[in-house]
Enzyme design. Sequence first.
Site, short mmCIF file in Angstrom:
data_model
loop_
_atom_site.label_atom_id
_atom_site.label_comp_id
_atom_site.label_asym_id
_atom_site.label_seq_id
_atom_site.Cartn_x
_atom_site.Cartn_y
_atom_site.Cartn_z
CE1 TYR A 1 -3.34 -2.71 0.20
CE2 TYR A 1 -3.72 -2.19 2.50
CZ TYR A 1 -4.03 -2.93 1.37
OH TYR A 1 -5.01 -3.87 1.44
CB ALA B 1 -19.32 -0.16 -2.38
N GLY C 1 -17.14 4.10 -0.70
CA GLY C 1 -17.91 5.30 -0.32
C GLY C 1 -19.33 5.29 -0.87
CB THR D 1 -20.86 6.96 2.87
OG1 THR D 1 -20.75 7.69 1.63
CG2 THR D 1 -19.64 6.09 3.06
#
Length: 315
Positions: A56, A212, A214, A217
Site C-alpha cells: 500500500y 464500496a 464510499g 455512505t
Amino acid sequence: MEKRKLGNSGLLVSLVGLGCNNFGGMRESLDVEGARLVVHAAMDAGVNFFDTADAYGVNGGSEIVLGEILGSNREEIVLASKFALPMNPEKSTRYNGSRGYIMKAVEDSLRRLKTDYIDLYQYHFPDPQTPIEETLRALDDLVRQGKVRYVASSNLAPWQLIDAWWTTRHHNLHSLLSTQHEYSLLERGVETSLFPALERTGISLLPYFPLASGLLTGKYRKGQAIPEDTRMSMPYFQAGMTDERLDTVGKLIAFAESRGHTMLELAMSWLGSNPLVSSIIAGATRPEQVTANAKSVGWKLSAEDLTEIDVITGK
Ligand code: NAP
C-alpha cells in the site's frame, strides 16, 4: 466498541477496524499529518485493529506512515500487514509466497512499521507457483521467532482456504485466523462460495471495500453531482458507480431512513450482524469519517429487516 475474537484465537479485535490503504501514496492519499488525525480519531473511538500492507502506498508508504504515527500506542493496537504483492511491478509482477521472499518481506515491513512484531501477518494474494505448505511453514517459523503473532490469508479461493486449513492441521503449523475478501451490501458473491468454508474451519472474515469505496455512505445519489474531493470524483473509480448500483443504493437509503437510520449505519450494521465477520476494515480520509464509522454498528437488524435487504440487493 464491541470486540470480537479473530478465528480460533484469544485475539480480540474491534468490530470496526481501520483500513490504511490510502496512506502514503499518491493522488487522494494521506501524508503523515493527514493520517495521524485519522488514526488518532480511530483510537479515540475505540478502534484497535489497523490493516495495512507492504504494497500500500508508494514504496511501502502506508507502513512508513503508520510507523511514524504509532509510537507509544503500538502496544495498544492490533497491527495487521500483508505480503506477496509485488512492491515494484515494473521489476516483477509475481505474487510471491516463497520462503525466501517472506523472510525478507517481514524484515522490511518491521523496519517500516518501526516495531519488532506484527500482530497479524496476511498472505495478500495466492502465488500459484509456490506450494501452500512452503508458505505456511515460513509463516509458522515467523510466529516461532516472535516476529509475527498470528497468521492469516486474503483473496484465497474457498478450495485454497480449505487446502491451507488441512495443511496446517496435518503438519501442526499455526493456523490461519482470518481471511480478507470483498464483501458489502453491493458485493455478496462470497456468501455462496466462501461462507461454507469459513463455517467449517472457524476462520473469520475481514470484509474489504465494506463501503464500496464510499458508495454505501449515502453521499452519492443518482442524478446528483458527485461531491468533490471524494474517491468517486476520480475517473479511475467511476466505473464502480453504475446506474444499477446507484438504483440499489437509492432503495437502501429509503429503507434505512424509513427506520430512522442512515445509509452508513445500514452498511456497517448489516456487516456486523454476521457472526463470521470479526472486524469491518473501512477506510477513511478524514477523522470525522472514522468517528462516524465507529458509531455506525449499533443497529440490531431484525430477521424481517434482513429479508427485506436481501430483496433489495437481489440476493
Ligand atoms: P471502503 O472502506 O469501501 O471505502 C473507504 C472510502 O469511503 C474512504 O477512503 C472515503 O473516501 C469514504 N468514506 C469512508 N467513510 C466515510 C464516511 N463515514 N462518510 C463518507 N465517506 C466515507 O474502501 P477501502 O478503504 O479501499 O477498503 C477498506 C480497506 O480494506 C483498505 O483500506 C484495506 O486495508 C483493505 N483492502 C484489502 C484488500 C485485499 O486485497 N485484501 C483490497 C482492498 C482493500 P473519500 O473520502 O475519498 O470519499
